[in-house]
Design an enzyme around this catalytic site. Sequence first.
Site, mmCIF file in Angstrom:
data_model
loop_
_atom_site.group_PDB
_atom_site.id
_atom_site.type_symbol
_atom_site.label_atom_id
_atom_site.label_comp_id
_atom_site.label_asym_id
_atom_site.label_seq_id
_atom_site.Cartn_x
_atom_site.Cartn_y
_atom_site.Cartn_z
ATOM 1 N N LYS A 247 0.867 -1.180 0.000
ATOM 2 C CA LYS A 247 0.000 0.000 0.000
ATOM 3 C C LYS A 247 0.904 1.230 0.000
ATOM 4 C CE LYS A 247 -3.484 2.877 0.890
ATOM 5 N NZ LYS A 247 -4.445 3.241 -0.165
ATOM 6 N N ASN B 32 -13.861 3.626 -4.136
ATOM 7 C CA ASN B 32 -13.194 3.871 -2.860
ATOM 8 C C ASN B 32 -12.825 5.324 -2.667
ATOM 9 O OD1 ASN B 32 -10.021 4.441 -2.565
ATOM 10 N ND2 ASN B 32 -10.384 3.467 -4.568
ATOM 11 N N SER B 33 -12.881 5.708 -1.390
ATOM 12 C CA SER B 33 -12.279 6.977 -0.980
ATOM 13 C C SER B 33 -11.536 6.703 0.318
ATOM 14 C CB SER B 33 -13.324 8.068 -0.785
ATOM 15 O OG SER B 33 -12.661 9.274 -0.434
ATOM 16 N N MET B 34 -10.519 5.834 0.205
ATOM 17 C CA MET B 34 -9.795 5.400 1.407
ATOM 18 C C MET B 34 -9.075 6.565 2.088
ATOM 19 S SD MET B 34 -10.636 2.273 1.293
ATOM 20 C CE MET B 34 -9.658 1.487 2.553
ATOM 21 N N GLY B 35 -8.486 7.450 1.284
ATOM 22 C CA GLY B 35 -7.761 8.584 1.853
ATOM 23 C C GLY B 35 -6.396 8.205 2.394
ATOM 24 N N CYS C 108 -3.374 9.591 -6.472
ATOM 25 C CA CYS C 108 -4.524 9.287 -5.605
ATOM 26 C C CYS C 108 -5.601 10.365 -5.777
ATOM 27 C CB CYS C 108 -4.096 9.208 -4.135
ATOM 28 S SG CYS C 108 -5.501 8.994 -3.027
ATOM 29 N N LYS D 278 2.960 5.519 -10.807
ATOM 30 C CA LYS D 278 1.547 5.156 -10.989
ATOM 31 C C LYS D 278 0.810 6.368 -11.534
ATOM 32 C CE LYS D 278 -2.210 2.522 -9.623
ATOM 33 N NZ LYS D 278 -2.438 1.811 -8.367
ATOM 34 N N GLY E 136 -12.105 -1.374 -11.655
ATOM 35 C CA GLY E 136 -12.737 -2.613 -12.089
ATOM 36 C C GLY E 136 -13.166 -2.577 -13.540
ATOM 37 N N GLY F 236 -9.486 -3.521 -14.309
ATOM 38 C CA GLY F 236 -10.550 -4.406 -14.773
ATOM 39 C C GLY F 236 -10.105 -5.769 -15.256
HETATM 40 O O1 RRO Z 1 -5.978 5.499 -0.483
HETATM 41 C C1 RRO Z 1 -6.698 5.885 -1.426
HETATM 42 O O2 RRO Z 1 -7.735 6.554 -1.248
HETATM 43 C C2 RRO Z 1 -6.346 5.613 -2.827
HETATM 44 C C3 RRO Z 1 -5.084 5.781 -3.355
HETATM 45 BR BR1 RRO Z 1 -3.595 6.216 -2.323
HETATM 46 C C4 RRO Z 1 -4.886 5.614 -4.755
HETATM 47 O O3 RRO Z 1 -3.791 5.758 -5.319
HETATM 48 N N1 RRO Z 1 -5.984 5.307 -5.499
HETATM 49 C C5 RRO Z 1 -7.195 5.145 -4.975
HETATM 50 O O4 RRO Z 1 -8.156 4.867 -5.706
HETATM 51 N N2 RRO Z 1 -7.362 5.280 -3.624
#
Ligand code: RRO
Length: 318
Positions: free
Chosen positions: A49, A77-80, A137, A171, A228, A257
């Site tokens: 990660k 996703n919005s992991m942040g 991101c 990336k 995806g 995907g």
């Molecule tokens: O952690 C995220 O919200 C995240 C990252 Br770092 C990324 O490069 N791409 C993504 O879809 N989520």
Amino acid sequence: MPDNKFDLSVNLAGLKLENFVYNASGVNNEILKQLQKIADSKAGAVLSKSTTIDPRTGNENPKYIVKSKQIPGCTLNSMGLPNIGFEKSLEMFEELSKYTHKTIIASVSGMSMEDNIKMFKTLENSPVQGIEWNPSCPNMVGKSILGYDMEAMDQAFQTLRPLTTKTLGVKLPPYMDITNFDRLAESLLKNNIDYIVSTNTIGNCLLIDSNKESVTIKPKNGLGGLAGSFIKPLSLGNVWSFYQRLKGQVKIVGVGGIHTGNDAFEYLLAGADAVQIGTGFAQNGTKIFEQVETELVDILNSKGYTSLDQVRGNLKTL
Ligand code: RRO
């Protein structure tokens, strides 16, 4: 290896990948146990990660739709950028290198260029063989995606490239304007970047639950990165566009995907040197790597190919 013994190993600008297929950053790869699971699978390498200097808990929950009812085969996703922080990541890489002989790649996503510089320098003395720098991101509240600023990307490459002797990948976000491919390819070649990973999720997408008349994730009023099946044509277009400009001098890892061997075969035709799996991994676990590899080998065998090189980039045009 699939039993019919096709050689799917790849030399990605010095990185030895045991297989054409490995994991995408951000899915089940935040802690040692998860990375060990990937090492135990048929994934060609182990990618972490993205790490920042300080540990982060990320955005508010719910922040990850793994199996979308609205669009099957996709995630939002919005992991942040939740992660254990750089110090712990370094310890984790040490432990992992004792556990596996597979290539270890660190994804790095500093909150500032200063942070990136610090991490790049420190990783020189770590057991990771590669760095995947992530300036794409889409989920940092109030922050733009650096990968869309061509001038800033060029300056970042000039700063970061000389700091590491490790194999260096970047990336990229998905691009939709042809001039981005021209400008970025020029910059990648000029700055000796080893490989690109194309693409990250499509930023600021919205999945609506129409029964509840609601957004489906909490951060940014429901906006998040889409991954995806739906992003495959866009990611394939990016891989193919870069392939025609980078001419093998900068390697290409395709991601977006991939659920089947045929998906991987399409990326190979479009010029991918290797591929990553994110959504498919989130939805199916580590067995997806062997499944895709086995199916890919079946396709290659049935078409009479004996090496990946015979197919790579040989997409026919009309
Ligand atoms: O952690 C995220 O919200 C995240 C990252 Br770092 C990324 O490069 N791409 C993504 O879809 N989520």
